[in-house]
Every structure is written in structure tokens, then in C-alpha cells.
Design a protein around this motif. Structure first.
Motif, mmCIF file in Angstrom:
data_model
loop_
_atom_site.group_PDB
_atom_site.id
_atom_site.type_symbol
_atom_site.label_atom_id
_atom_site.label_comp_id
_atom_site.label_asym_id
_atom_site.label_seq_id
_atom_site.Cartn_x
_atom_site.Cartn_y
_atom_site.Cartn_z
ATOM 1 N N UNK A 3 0.781 -1.345 -0.005
ATOM 2 C CA UNK A 3 0.103 0.038 -0.050
ATOM 3 C C UNK A 3 0.954 1.337 -0.002
ATOM 4 N N UNK A 36 -9.143 -4.953 -1.939
ATOM 5 C CA UNK A 36 -9.209 -3.750 -1.192
ATOM 6 C C UNK A 36 -10.662 -3.187 -0.607
ATOM 7 N N UNK A 37 -11.843 -3.764 -1.066
ATOM 8 C CA UNK A 37 -13.025 -3.550 -0.834
ATOM 9 C C UNK A 37 -13.393 -4.274 0.556
ATOM 10 N N UNK A 39 -14.233 -4.972 4.108
ATOM 11 C CA UNK A 39 -14.418 -4.201 5.440
ATOM 12 C C UNK A 39 -13.346 -4.849 6.411
ATOM 13 N N UNK A 79 -15.566 0.520 7.848
ATOM 14 C CA UNK A 79 -14.231 0.643 7.700
ATOM 15 C C UNK A 79 -13.443 -0.074 6.732
ATOM 16 N N UNK A 80 -12.609 0.233 6.023
ATOM 17 C CA UNK A 80 -12.023 -0.778 4.909
ATOM 18 C C UNK A 80 -10.724 -1.110 5.942
ATOM 19 N N UNK A 82 -7.924 -2.210 4.786
ATOM 20 C CA UNK A 82 -6.575 -1.677 4.462
ATOM 21 C C UNK A 82 -6.293 -0.283 5.148
ATOM 22 N N UNK A 83 -7.222 0.402 5.559
ATOM 23 C CA UNK A 83 -7.024 1.563 6.153
ATOM 24 C C UNK A 83 -6.499 1.294 7.876
ATOM 25 N N UNK A 84 -6.343 -0.006 8.244
ATOM 26 C CA UNK A 84 -6.117 0.024 9.370
ATOM 27 C C UNK A 84 -4.737 -0.892 10.024
ATOM 28 N N UNK A 85 -3.928 -0.703 8.871
ATOM 29 C CA UNK A 85 -2.383 -1.219 9.262
ATOM 30 C C UNK A 85 -1.685 -0.489 10.382
#
Lengths: 188, 329
Positions: A3, A36-37, A39, A79-80, A82-85
Motif C-alpha cells: 500500500x 481492497x473492498x 471491510x 471501515x476498510x 486496508x485503512x487499519x495497518x
């Protein structure tokens, strides 16, 4: 990491359909290849097989998917993943185990704070996050004076602060009692 | 959900450049509490997402004039709980905690709150006509179930309401929106100019240009007077406003010296009522004055059938809010 971080636009590497990401869940780093989609909720349930977190409405309206991210309660359906690394994610499985229940889990059992149990993991994660918010003296809609630095945790405050968690069996009185037990215990 | 590409921005100018580079299908994503839902329903269909949730825009800073600047990436709950906001801008704190749920407030950003889409059921129903979702497809709400819809500033193309509680408080506080444009030009926009009425183009909701990103909200020094947010809804918690009022009223010896009035749930934008303010200023704080202000606020209100009751409800809610705001302390 596949990412990209756009610090320098010229070097931007853009994740296309899928990403290889690392999620820290219940203290363990887990590596995942995800569309990527996906959740956060689906990553937990379908990829990590942590099925304690429940999918109720998938629209952020019922609270069954509530988890703790960096100590705060959120709806994992909205929330996705991928946004939580780099985030610290805690699910119901990370709070306690059958032999060693978290105080909130034990209180729900003691007070019979459920009937079918489907909303319960979300209720428990939400209640733990909520009590942390009260410890930080956050105001709520029923706080008489939001400017007051001290929050008195009345039953009315508990109900208002838990309004994002729906219980279709309507175990609400017992849920409030369970949360009150933990809140009072923490105070002693 | 339609497929999209994704990148993460760590610096505001890079975020704006990334959306600009990716073109018309690109969107910023922050808390995602509204956007992810709309993407799942395929009402929003971005082809590229620029994640702005990690931008260093989370702080609440003191300004030299006594105001505050709130970073656009601050969570709704952090702003509601901020000591300075609670003591100097209680109407903002009250409005924030009147909205959504604890979980949503923890995730939703201030910038995202401003830009959230309407909860009109026909906007959500992709089988229905909706000029906001699909320009030119008509408005199913006008002759449909329109109990929750606008009574002020609507058009024959759209009668949707803006769902934010926070924005109603910001309207009363004369807040300014700070943004960064695609050309990397920063600007400040008064909240009164920020939102558009639906007119013939209800799909264009603000004056932000394509690729322009909200970076913060500036609160001028707190105005004199008592601040109150009052929300009327169909259940006690976790529901959108049928009608809401943000009022800031200063009264001295029973005479109103200054008044700010904004209404929510009644229009396509938070509805500041200068007419009500004029009817209050210099008058005695009596129910007759409040009623006159309410009549002035609703002079141009139009019901569409199911929502006719909102005109009288808005008047009564305003009167009650003004009465509480002017009670002797």
C-alpha cells in the motif's frame, strides 16, 4: 508493504485491486492478501476466522460489529481493512476466554445480559470502550452541562452512551445492570 | 461495491495532488462511516480512494483572536470532549453528542461530518428517481413519503435535508471552513456560503471545487450569550433530526441584546435565520417575542404533505429553545 504512502507524489505506488497488509489483532500481527473492498469486519470474520464479531446490518446501524481500535470502539463494518495497518485491533476473542472471562463478559453472564447472544460481542466491546470514554470524562447527549468536567454515570447515561448497540431481544435492563456492576467495581 | 484503487496520503498537499492526478473518479476517504456505506450500496462509485485519515490535521489549536482552529481529521468525539469546546462553544459539543452513536463519533471526522450526504430514503433507493444521486432522474420524494424532508429553500428538483447536527451549531457560531484546492491554494469559506441550495443541481452540495479538500474549521471567538442545541427526533437517541435548533442568545435585564439562530432538519443546508435574529434583537425576552421570531423564521416555509407538521414543530422548537436560553441563571 504494497500500500503506497503518498509522501512524494512521483514515487507513489498505488494499490490496485488487492493489497498485502498486516493487521495487529488481539496482539498478534496477521498478514493478509485482501481485496481492497474488504471491510475490517469481513477481514476479521472471513479471513482471520474470528467470528465472535458479528455482522448484523452491515450499515453501522446495529453495533453488532463493534470492535476496539486503538482502545476506541468503532463499527468494523463501516471501515476498510486496508485503512487499519499499524492499528491495535481488539475483538471479543482478545478480551477473555471461557476460563478467564473479562470482567464485562462475566458481568453479562451474571446479569443475564442477553437472550439470543448475537449482539453480545458488540455490546461487550462497546461497553468497555464506553467506560473508557467515561473515565476520560467525555460528555454525552444526556449530560446536563457539557462544560462540567465530571461525568456522573447514571443509568440514563449508560443507556444514551450504548444507543449504538441494538438488542432485538431487548435485554437492555440486564445489559445496563451488567455495565453498572463493572463501572461500580472499577470505582471501588 | 465497485472496485477501486487506493493510496494513503501523509501530507495535505500530496493528498490534494493525488486526487487531482487520479481525475474525476477519485475521492478522499477519512472516517468512511458514510462513504463506505454508500459505496457498498453503489450510490458512490469512486474509482480511486485517497486515504486522508492519517494526515496531521487532528489538532485543536488556540487562535490569537481567542478562537479555535479544529483540524479536519479530528474525530467528532474528540471535538465534543475537548475542554475548550465544552466551555467556550458548548452548542458545538451539544450538537456533536446529539448526532450518531458513540462508535460513529469515534470514527467520523469533522471534515467528513460537513460533507456527509443526505439520508433521504429515495437517495438511498437506487430504484427510485433522485436528482441528487442521478441528475435528471426526477425527485421521488416530492410526491412520496416526505415526512423527513425540507420545508425551507427546497426546489422542484430536490427536497432533501442536510443530516448534520454539527453543521447547525457551526452555522450559529459563524464558523469558517478552511480548504486546500487542487492548485494547492488555501482558502477560507464562511459556513453561510459553503453549502448550496438544491436549485436545479442538487448533486452539487457545496462550493468546493473538484479535488478541493477541507483542512480545518475555524471558530471565531465565542459570541456573547447562552448557547443551546435542541434536537427533536423520532426516538430518544441515535436518530436524525426531524427539527433542531442552535441558539446563542444574550439577554440583559430581560432584553435580548444579541441572538443567533440556526435550524437543522429543515433544509438542504444548516439554515441560519437572520429573520428570526432580527425579530429578537432589542426585544424583551417573552414568549410573544419568541413566537414572532419563529413566525419570521418560517415565513417562507413550504410543506410537501407529510412534512407539513414540521413548520409548526420548528416554530415550537425554536420558542422552547429561546425560552431556555433566556431563563434567568
Amino acid at each position: 508493504m504494497s500500500v503506497s504512502t503518498v509522501a512524494d507524489a512521483k514515487d507513489a505506488e498505488i494499490a490496485t485491486k488487492a493489497a498485502h497488509i498486516a493487521l495487529t489483532v488481539n496482539g498478534r500481527v496477521r498478514h493478509l492478501d485482501l481485496d481492497l473492498r474488504t471491510s475490517l469486519l469481513d477481514a476479521l470474520r472471513e479471513h482471520l476466522h474470528l467470528t465472535g464479531t458479528k455482522k448484523g446490518c452491515d450499515h453501522g446501524q446495529c453495533g453488532a460489529c463493534t470492535v476496539l481500535v486503538n482502545g476506541r470502539r468503532i463499527n468494523s463494518c463501516l471501515t476498510l481493512a486496508v485503512m487499519h495497518e499499524d492499528d491495535d485491533i481488539v475483538t471479543i476473542e482478545g478480551l477473555g476466554s471461557p476460563g478467564a472471562l473479562h470482567a464485562m463478559q462475566a458481568a453479562f453472564v451474571e446479569r443475564d445480559g442477553f437472550q439470543c447472544g448475537y449482539c453480545t460481542p458488540g455490546q461487550i466491546c462497546s461497553a468497555i470502550g464506553m467506560l473508557a470514554e467515561v473515565r476520560e470524562e467525555w460528555p454525552s447527549h444526556v449530560t446536563i452541562d457539557v462544560a462540567s468536567p465530571h461525568i456522573a454515570l447514571t443509568d440514563n447515561e449508560i443507556r444514551e452512551r450504548m444507543s449504538g448497540n441494538i438488542c432485538r431481544c431487548a435485554a437492555y435492563p440486564n445489559i445496563v445492570a451488567a455495565i453498572r456492576d463493572v463501572a461500580d467495581g472499577a470505582r471501588r | 461495491m465497485r472496485p477501486f484503487t487506493y493510496e494513503r496520503a501523509t501530507e495535505p498537499r500530496a493528498a490534494v495532488a493525488a486526487v487531482s492526478r487520479a481525475g474525476a473518479g477519485a475521492k478522499f476517504i477519512s472516517g468512511g462511516t458514510n462513504l463506505v456505506d454508500l459505496m457498498r450500496l453503489e450510490i458512490e462509485r469512486p474509482t480511486h480512494l485517497v486515504d486522508i485519515s492519517r494526515l496531521p490535521l487532528k489538532d485543536i489549536e488556540e487562535l490569537p483572536d481567542g478562537g479555535l482552529r479544529i483540524g479536519a481529521q479530528a474525530a467528532n468525539s474528540d471535538v465534543a470532549a475537548d475542554r475548550r469546546v465544552r466551555t467556550r462553544y458548548p452548542v458545538l459539543s451539544q450538537a456533536l453528542v446529539a448526532g450518531a452513536s458513540g462508535q460513529l463519533r469515534n470514527k467520523a471526522s469533522i471534515g467528513g461530518n460537513l460533507l456527509q450526504r443526505t439520508r433521504c430514503l429515495y437517495f438511498y433507493d437506487t430504484a427510485a428517481g433522485c436528482n441528487k444521486r442521478d441528475p435528471g432522474s426526477g425527485c421521488s420524494a416530492i410526491d412520496g413519503v416526505n415526512r423527513m424532508h425540507a420545508i425551507l429553500g427546497a426546489s422542484d428538483a430536490c427536497i432533501a435535508t442536510h443530516p448534520s447536527d454539527m453543521a447547525v451549531a457551526l452555522a450559529a457560531l459563524d464558523a469558517q471552513i478552511e480548504s486546500l484546492g487542487a492548485g494547492e491554494a488555501a482558502r477560507r469559506i464562511g459556513i453561510g456560503e459553503f453549502y448550496r441550495l438544491p436549485g436545479e443541481t442538487p448533486h452539487i452540495e457545496t462550493i468546493l471545487q473538484p479535488g478541493e479538500m477541507i483542512t480545518g474549521v475555524v471558530l471565531p471567538p465565542p459570541p456573547a450569550g447562552r448557547q443551546i442545541y435542541r434536537k427533536v427526533r423520532d426516538r430518544a437517541s441515535y436518530a436524525f433530526a426531524v427539527v433542531s435548533v442552535a441558539a446563542i442568545v444574550a439577554a440583559e435585564r430581560g432584553t435580548i441584546s444579541a441572538a443567533r439562530v440556526a435550524l437543522g432538519g429543515v433544509a438542504h443546508k444548516p439554515w441560519r435565520s437572520l429573520e428570526a435574529e432580527a425579530a429578537l434583537t432589542g426585544r424583551s425576552a417573552t414568549i410573544a417575542t419568541f413566537r414572532a421570531a419563529a413566525e419570521a423564521a418560517m415565513a417562507n416555509a413550504v410543506g410537501r404533505g407529510h412534512n407539513d407538521f414540521k413548520i409548526e414543530l420548528a416554530k415550537r422548537t425554536l420558542c422552547r429553545t429561546l425560552a431556555v436560553a433566556t431563563e434567568p441563571s
